[in-house]
Design an enzyme around this catalytic site. Structure first.
Site, PDB file in Angstrom:
ATOM      1  N   SER A  98      -3.643   0.544   4.714  1.00 19.95           N
ATOM      2  CA  SER A  98      -2.962   1.551   5.541  1.00 19.95           C
ATOM      3  C   SER A  98      -3.765   1.733   6.819  1.00 19.95           C
ATOM      4  O   SER A  98      -4.544   2.668   6.957  1.00 19.95           O
ATOM      5  CB  SER A  98      -2.830   2.860   4.775  1.00 19.95           C
ATOM      6  OG  SER A  98      -2.176   2.646   3.552  1.00 19.95           O
ATOM      7  N   LYS A 173       4.202   3.591   7.360  1.00 15.52           N
ATOM      8  CA  LYS A 173       3.330   3.941   6.224  1.00 15.52           C
ATOM      9  C   LYS A 173       2.616   5.273   6.473  1.00 15.52           C
ATOM     10  O   LYS A 173       2.589   6.152   5.604  1.00 15.52           O
ATOM     11  CB  LYS A 173       2.308   2.827   5.992  1.00 15.52           C
ATOM     12  CG  LYS A 173       1.218   3.145   4.989  1.00 15.52           C
ATOM     13  CD  LYS A 173       1.765   3.418   3.603  1.00 15.52           C
ATOM     14  CE  LYS A 173       0.645   3.906   2.663  1.00 15.52           C
ATOM     15  NZ  LYS A 173       1.152   4.296   1.337  1.00 15.52           N
ATOM     16  N   LYS A 242      -7.379  10.271   5.566  1.00 13.85           N
ATOM     17  CA  LYS A 242      -7.354   9.252   6.635  1.00 13.85           C
ATOM     18  C   LYS A 242      -5.915   8.956   7.067  1.00 13.85           C
ATOM     19  O   LYS A 242      -5.609   8.879   8.267  1.00 13.85           O
ATOM     20  CB  LYS A 242      -8.062   7.988   6.126  1.00 13.85           C
ATOM     21  CG  LYS A 242      -8.008   6.771   7.014  1.00 13.85           C
ATOM     22  CD  LYS A 242      -6.980   5.714   6.626  1.00 13.85           C
ATOM     23  CE  LYS A 242      -6.985   5.306   5.200  1.00 13.85           C
ATOM     24  NZ  LYS A 242      -6.054   4.209   4.850  1.00 13.85           N
TER      25      LYS A 242
HETATM   26  P1  NAD Z   1     -10.555   1.038  -2.541  1.00 19.34           P
HETATM   27  O1  NAD Z   1     -11.603   1.847  -1.857  1.00 19.34           O
HETATM   28  O2  NAD Z   1     -10.423   1.119  -4.030  1.00 19.34           O
HETATM   29  O3  NAD Z   1     -10.731  -0.531  -2.168  1.00 19.34           O
HETATM   30  C1  NAD Z   1     -11.134  -0.981  -0.908  1.00 19.34           C
HETATM   31  C2  NAD Z   1     -12.093  -2.130  -1.120  1.00 19.34           C
HETATM   32  O4  NAD Z   1     -12.453  -2.677   0.145  1.00 19.34           O
HETATM   33  C3  NAD Z   1     -13.392  -1.709  -1.829  1.00 19.34           C
HETATM   34  O5  NAD Z   1     -13.585  -2.492  -2.980  1.00 19.34           O
HETATM   35  C4  NAD Z   1     -14.467  -1.959  -0.761  1.00 19.34           C
HETATM   36  O6  NAD Z   1     -15.718  -2.353  -1.307  1.00 19.34           O
HETATM   37  C5  NAD Z   1     -13.826  -3.056   0.060  1.00 19.34           C
HETATM   38  N1  NAD Z   1     -14.384  -3.203   1.401  1.00 19.34           N
HETATM   39  C6  NAD Z   1     -14.726  -2.238   2.283  1.00 19.34           C
HETATM   40  N2  NAD Z   1     -15.191  -2.791   3.417  1.00 19.34           N
HETATM   41  C7  NAD Z   1     -15.138  -4.143   3.249  1.00 19.34           C
HETATM   42  C8  NAD Z   1     -15.466  -5.254   4.082  1.00 19.34           C
HETATM   43  N3  NAD Z   1     -15.942  -5.098   5.316  1.00 19.34           N
HETATM   44  N4  NAD Z   1     -15.276  -6.501   3.575  1.00 19.34           N
HETATM   45  C9  NAD Z   1     -14.803  -6.676   2.321  1.00 19.34           C
HETATM   46  N5  NAD Z   1     -14.476  -5.657   1.493  1.00 19.34           N
HETATM   47  C10 NAD Z   1     -14.646  -4.418   1.959  1.00 19.34           C
HETATM   48  O7  NAD Z   1      -9.179   1.407  -1.819  1.00 19.34           O
HETATM   49  P2  NAD Z   1      -7.689   1.159  -2.356  1.00 19.34           P
HETATM   50  O8  NAD Z   1      -7.272   2.384  -3.088  1.00 19.34           O
HETATM   51  O9  NAD Z   1      -7.606  -0.175  -2.985  1.00 19.34           O
HETATM   52  O10 NAD Z   1      -6.912   1.168  -0.950  1.00 19.34           O
HETATM   53  C11 NAD Z   1      -6.957   0.056  -0.056  1.00 19.34           C
HETATM   54  C12 NAD Z   1      -5.986   0.350   1.077  1.00 19.34           C
HETATM   55  O11 NAD Z   1      -4.669   0.550   0.536  1.00 19.34           O
HETATM   56  C13 NAD Z   1      -6.299   1.620   1.872  1.00 19.34           C
HETATM   57  O12 NAD Z   1      -5.968   1.432   3.214  1.00 19.34           O
HETATM   58  C14 NAD Z   1      -5.402   2.681   1.222  1.00 19.34           C
HETATM   59  O13 NAD Z   1      -5.127   3.745   2.114  1.00 19.34           O
HETATM   60  C15 NAD Z   1      -4.187   1.837   0.898  1.00 19.34           C
HETATM   61  N6  NAD Z   1      -3.347   2.301  -0.230  1.00 19.34           N
HETATM   62  C16 NAD Z   1      -3.918   2.746  -1.394  1.00 19.34           C
HETATM   63  C17 NAD Z   1      -3.085   3.181  -2.441  1.00 19.34           C
HETATM   64  C18 NAD Z   1      -3.642   3.690  -3.772  1.00 19.34           C
HETATM   65  O14 NAD Z   1      -2.861   4.255  -4.561  1.00 19.34           O
HETATM   66  N7  NAD Z   1      -4.908   3.508  -4.073  1.00 19.34           N
HETATM   67  C19 NAD Z   1      -1.696   3.137  -2.279  1.00 19.34           C
HETATM   68  C20 NAD Z   1      -1.153   2.637  -1.088  1.00 19.34           C
HETATM   69  C21 NAD Z   1      -2.004   2.228  -0.070  1.00 19.34           C
END
Ligand code: NAD
Length: 294
Positions: A98, A173, A242
């Site tokens: 997102s 989104k 965020k």
């Molecule tokens: P999360 O924090 O569980 O996963 C993000 C991952 O990215 C982590 O494992 C982190 O270590 C990794 N990361 C961070 N910086 C990095 C880099 N420079 N290189 C490689 N890896 C890196 O988050 P999530 O819940 O999986 O969400 C991911 C995205 O999806 C976000 O933008 C969130 O807003 C969106 N999203 C989440 C959900 C949900 O229900 N969790 C639903 C829809 C959208």
């Protein structure tokens, strides 16, 4: 569709089930995350390769998916760390996190200048629908790039909509999550007031869920994650904060009315600061309960 070798960066709550579904669809996946233990469950899959650095993916894959927390991280990886300059000629980058729509619009133009393709394809539906491969996916980008991404994305989602040019997916989104977060906060306040009057919040939610107050929170979050005290939906409160900040900033940039969005941002920032890192977004209910007054 034929199998593709896909680079997947960001193996967190969403990234792992999404990568799992790509593997199940027959694709080879090369994965990377800055956390060494992230995505450990993928290692047993024969078609999964864990690479040592993001650049290993840039040089090896014609399709790369980012599932990263925010635009700051996406931009640093692409431009400060040089990921874009290492990508294969004509490669397709799909940003499924997102991210901020205006950053994505700029990234699409900068990537195009390097001969690279870009689609923003954020998702909705949470971990549950990431696991079941039934996410809603909103896509922004050139029609030809979106068409190239669509067969692969259909392994991850059920509703795929091309909403406009690059950045439009991220705009929709952010605006969706603003509406979702506003609805969640309204439910928390309503249940808290009803409880103070002596009405069981579970009964209130049951009535609202069958009435015009029904929303995603009444339907999917109140009973399993809020009233149970579990607060473990898998979507962090900091990520929702965020998303709200992104939506309010976008509304301001569009010079559209945004008073209510800014009021929501203030409440979610307050909850994020009070509950601290690691809090689930459904813990907004606990935060409202703690401040229910005399
Ligand atoms: P999360 O924090 O569980 O996963 C993000 C991952 O990215 C982590 O494992 C982190 O270590 C990794 N990361 C961070 N910086 C990095 C880099 N420079 N290189 C490689 N890896 C890196 O988050 P999530 O819940 O999986 O969400 C991911 C995205 O999806 C976000 O933008 C969130 O807003 C969106 N999203 C989440 C959900 C949900 O229900 N969790 C639903 C829809 C959208």
């Amino acid at each position: 569709m034929s199998a593709t070798s896909i680079g997947f960066i960001g193996l967190g709550m969403m990234g792992v089930p999404m990568a799992t579904n790509l593997l199940a669809a027959g694709h080879a996946v090369a994965g990377f995350d800055v956390q060494p233990n992230a995505g450990a469950t993928l290692r047993d899959h024969a078609s999964f390769t864990r690479v040592a650095a993001a650049h290993d993916i840039a040089g090896a894959c014609d399709v790369v998916i980012f599932m990263l927390p925010d635009s700051g991280i996406v931009d640093r990886l692409l431009w400060d760390d040089g990921f874009a300059s290492h990508m294969r000629s004509g490669a397709l980058l799909i940003d499924m996190g997102s991210s901020d729509p205006l950053h994505s619009q700029a990234n699409a133009a900068k990537l195009a200048a390097l001969g690279l393709r870009f689609v923003d394809a954020p998702v909705s539906g949470g971990v549950k629908r990431a696991v079941s491969g039934t996410l809603a996916i909103m896509m922004g980008g050139d029609a030809a790039h979106v068409d190239a991404a669509r067969p692969l994305l259909s392994s991850l989602g059920k509703t795929l909509v091309h909403v406009g040019p690059a950045g439009a997916g991220h705009a929709v989104k952010a605006l969706n999550n603003y509406v979702s977060a506003a609805g969640l906060l309204a439910v928390c306040e309503a249940l808290t007031a009803a409880e103070k009057f002596g009405i069981d919040p579970k009964v209130v939610n049951q009535v609202m869920d069958a009435s015009t107050g029904k929303n995603n929170t009444t339907e999917n979050k109140v009973v399993p994650f809020m009233l149970s005290g579990a607060f473990n939906s898998g979507f962090a409160l900091s990520l929702m904060r965020k998303d709200l900040e992104t939506a309010a900033g976008f509304i301001d940039q569009m010079r559209a009315p945004g008073d209510f969005a800014h009021a929501c941002v203030a409440r979610w920032r307050e909850a994020d600061a009070a509950l601290g890192a690691g809090a689930d977004h459904t813990a907004m209910y606990a935060h409202v309960q703690q401040h229910k007054g005399a």
